[in-house]
Enzyme design. Structure first.
Site, mmCIF file in Angstrom:
data_model
loop_
_atom_site.group_PDB
_atom_site.id
_atom_site.type_symbol
_atom_site.label_atom_id
_atom_site.label_comp_id
_atom_site.label_asym_id
_atom_site.label_seq_id
_atom_site.Cartn_x
_atom_site.Cartn_y
_atom_site.Cartn_z
ATOM 1 N NE ARG A 228 -4.096 9.823 5.295
ATOM 2 C CZ ARG A 228 -3.242 10.138 4.318
ATOM 3 N NH1 ARG A 228 -3.550 11.067 3.436
ATOM 4 N NH2 ARG A 228 -2.068 9.532 4.225
ATOM 5 C CD GLU A 257 -9.484 8.601 0.770
ATOM 6 O OE1 GLU A 257 -8.501 7.885 0.479
ATOM 7 O OE2 GLU A 257 -9.380 9.776 1.108
ATOM 8 C CG HIS A 275 -6.136 9.997 -1.217
ATOM 9 N ND1 HIS A 275 -6.296 9.488 0.039
ATOM 10 C CD2 HIS A 275 -4.913 10.599 -1.193
ATOM 11 C CE1 HIS A 275 -5.236 9.748 0.780
ATOM 12 N NE2 HIS A 275 -4.374 10.433 0.048
HETATM 13 C C1 DGY Z 1 0.308 10.665 1.455
HETATM 14 O O1 DGY Z 1 1.438 10.448 1.002
HETATM 15 O O2 DGY Z 1 0.012 10.395 2.614
HETATM 16 C C2 DGY Z 1 -0.703 11.323 0.581
HETATM 17 O O3 DGY Z 1 -1.974 11.210 1.092
HETATM 18 C C3 DGY Z 1 -0.665 10.778 -0.821
HETATM 19 O O4 DGY Z 1 -1.488 11.515 -1.666
#
Ligand code: DGY
Length: 309
Positions: A228, A257, A275
């Protein structure tokens, strides 16, 4: 009990289709006036499909009992508050491990071998004017994995296939793991050529990859963030990239984002990705199926398949 499900974010078509087939579903994200909709209807919903659930939304849904999140990361849901209110929460682990690990290696190779720049070099007709400069490679390098969980282990395995030495940092040393463990991230960064971040987001890991960690990685070090945006001190990272304090970064996630710090756009030492760690047809399909299966289990009174709360 009714089976009313509120969909909070746009999900995969196949997932939404199944939710509408199986449950009495409504798309909150399509409502022009969400506030008015919740005032009138919030109390009728028992479950949520999707994320972005804060205490304010829970307040509007006094009969909410279940949140089926689309994604392994559930940092957009206030799970502590959910627990207090006896609201169950599920996520979509495991089904995305391979896709995540695959793109991590792809970004690493892309960054080390400068694949985006090489593509531009050819397209722009520069090749006849001389060869593309020599690059670095992954072979023989040490990769420090920040968060050796399910996805981290898949990344580790693939890094070994690239003939890299794997070390890891986490809250605790894991048994049965052959890789060297560090309990201090700064020390691991100092000893690593690559730092791959794949730890959960949320308050506990906020800016875990601090300015000190980035500095310790050093001018020949590469950073890859698949976790993240919040896990890395983004301002410190941008400063390090602009001023060549590290060799480069491959970033799939960002703090705000879909906004990406503009300073990164002009840099040659970054590979940017929107992402998309789990964004393959097969993986997103499997994630959607798990969202639906968790809702079915809940409404049938069966044990939840992948509970987090
Ligand atoms: C999630 O599933 O949390 C991922 O970030 C998706 O790419």
């Amino acid at each position: 009990m009714t089976n009313k499900v509120l969909i909070t974010q746009k999900l995969l078509d196949s997932c939404e289709k199944a939710i509408f087939e199986k449950f009495d579903a409504t798309r909150l994200y399509e409502k022009a006036d969400r506030d008015a909709f919740l005032t009138e209807n919030g109390a009728s919903f028992i479950a949520i499909a999707g994320g972005n659930v804060d205490p304010a939304l829970m307040d509007r849904m006094p009969n909410l009992k279940m949140i089926s999140n689309f994604g392994v990361g559930y940092d957009s849901i206030d799970t502590a508050e959910a627990k207090k209110r006896d609201i169950r929460v599920t996520n979509t682990p495991n089904v995305l491990n391979d896709a995540m690990a695959e793109i991590t290696i792809g970004l690493m190779v892309g960054l080390a071998r400068r694949i985006p720049q090489a593509d531009q070099f050819v397209r722009q007709g520069k090749w006849p004017g001389g060869n593309f400069p020599l690059q670095s490679e992954l072979t023989g390098k040490t990769v420090g994995i920040v968060g050796l969980g399910r996805i981290g282990k898949e990344i580790a395995e693939r890094c070994q296939a690239m003939k890299m030495r794997v070390v890891y940092y986490g809250r605790r040393k894991q048994t049965g793991i052959p890789h060297v463990y560090y309990d201090k991230l700064v020390e691991m960064a100092r000893d690593s050529d690559w730092l791959v971040v794949i730890t959960p987001g949320g308050a506990a890991t906020d800016k875990l990859v601090s300015a000190d960690v980035i500095e310790a990685l050093g001018k020949d070090g590469f950073l890859v963030n698949m976790a993240r945006g919040t896990v890395v001190d983004e301002a410190a990272l941008v400063d390090a990239l602009v001023n060549n304090k590290i060799a480069g970064a491959a970033l799939d996630v960002f703090e705000k984002e879909p906004q990406v710090p503009e300073a990164l756009f002009g840099l040659d030492n970054v590979v940017l990705s929107p992402h998309q760690g789990s964004a393959t047809h097969q993986t997103r399909y499997a994630m959607g199926a798990l969202v639906v299966d968790n809702l079915s289990a809940f409404f049938n009174g069966d044990p939840l398949l992948t509970p987090v709360v």
